[in-house]
Design an enzyme around this catalytic site. Sequence first.
Site, PDB file in Angstrom:
ATOM      1  N   HIS A 214       0.821  -1.212   0.000  1.00  0.00           N
ATOM      2  CA  HIS A 214       0.000   0.000   0.000  1.00  0.00           C
ATOM      3  C   HIS A 214       0.852   1.258   0.000  1.00  0.00           C
ATOM      4  O   HIS A 214       0.584   2.199  -0.737  1.00  0.00           O
ATOM      5  CB  HIS A 214      -0.942  -0.004   1.209  1.00  0.00           C
ATOM      6  CG  HIS A 214      -1.879   1.163   1.183  1.00  0.00           C
ATOM      7  ND1 HIS A 214      -1.512   2.428   1.609  1.00  0.00           N
ATOM      8  CD2 HIS A 214      -3.155   1.273   0.750  1.00  0.00           C
ATOM      9  CE1 HIS A 214      -2.531   3.252   1.451  1.00  0.00           C
ATOM     10  NE2 HIS A 214      -3.537   2.580   0.926  1.00  0.00           N
TER      11      HIS A 214
ATOM     12  N   GLY B  75      -9.972  -5.580  -1.046  1.00  0.00           N
ATOM     13  CA  GLY B  75     -10.648  -4.283  -1.089  1.00  0.00           C
ATOM     14  C   GLY B  75     -10.446  -3.645  -2.454  1.00  0.00           C
ATOM     15  O   GLY B  75      -9.918  -4.267  -3.371  1.00  0.00           O
TER      16      GLY B  75
END
Lengths: 122, 122
Positions: A9, A75
Amino acid sequence: MKILMLVAHGSRNQAANDEVSRLAARVASLAQGDFDAVVPAFLELAEPDIHRGIERCAEMGASEIIVVPYFLAAGKHVTRDIPLELECARTGYPHISIETSQYLGENSAMAELIIQCSQNTR
Amino acid sequence: MKILMLVAHGSRNQAANDEVSRLAARVASLAQGDFDAVVPAFLELAEPDIHRGIERCAEMGASEIIVVPYFLAAGKHVTRDIPLELECARTGYPHISIETSQYLGENSAMAELIIQCSQNTR
């Protein structure tokens, strides 16, 4: 030349990004034979981003890149953002095969890893 | 009674939270002998939160809880937020031993798991 690109991320906390880079180096030392190199990249907040990561792979002479999403859940980063970035990269580097693997949290060995963690209390 | 509490971040996306709950169930089936139960809990955005998770363990008769942080990096959630929640829980349940294990990303087997992931392309 086959490269594993580990996509995390990215964090405002540089220590967390450094942790990913060190992990990529460990993967590289273990993956000799399977991959010629391992390159870390970050979806956001850190460098190199995915675009720059792919560029780096191209400069190294990659013919094949396997992208491993270092994410725990499916996600929108995994299902939308990373695929969009890679679709864009494929247009820029049509001679490089760019594939995505399962994301980390999807691996069936995860439950065992959690049990291993539980045996290392502080 | 010894319980493993798997603490994830929690997501607005219920599917991601359900993924954690399914993982906790898989851990439970593998950890028989080591743990009497596995309880999932979430730092934020999902239920049960850590407070409610510990309460649930207490209701089940826990004498010992090992908390495994399901996090990839030692950001402030791992270094500050989870320890603060657990410190508070220890005050409420002084008869239960509550320990924290290494967080997921810290496990030395992570590099191997990433190589395993790379072998499962889509």
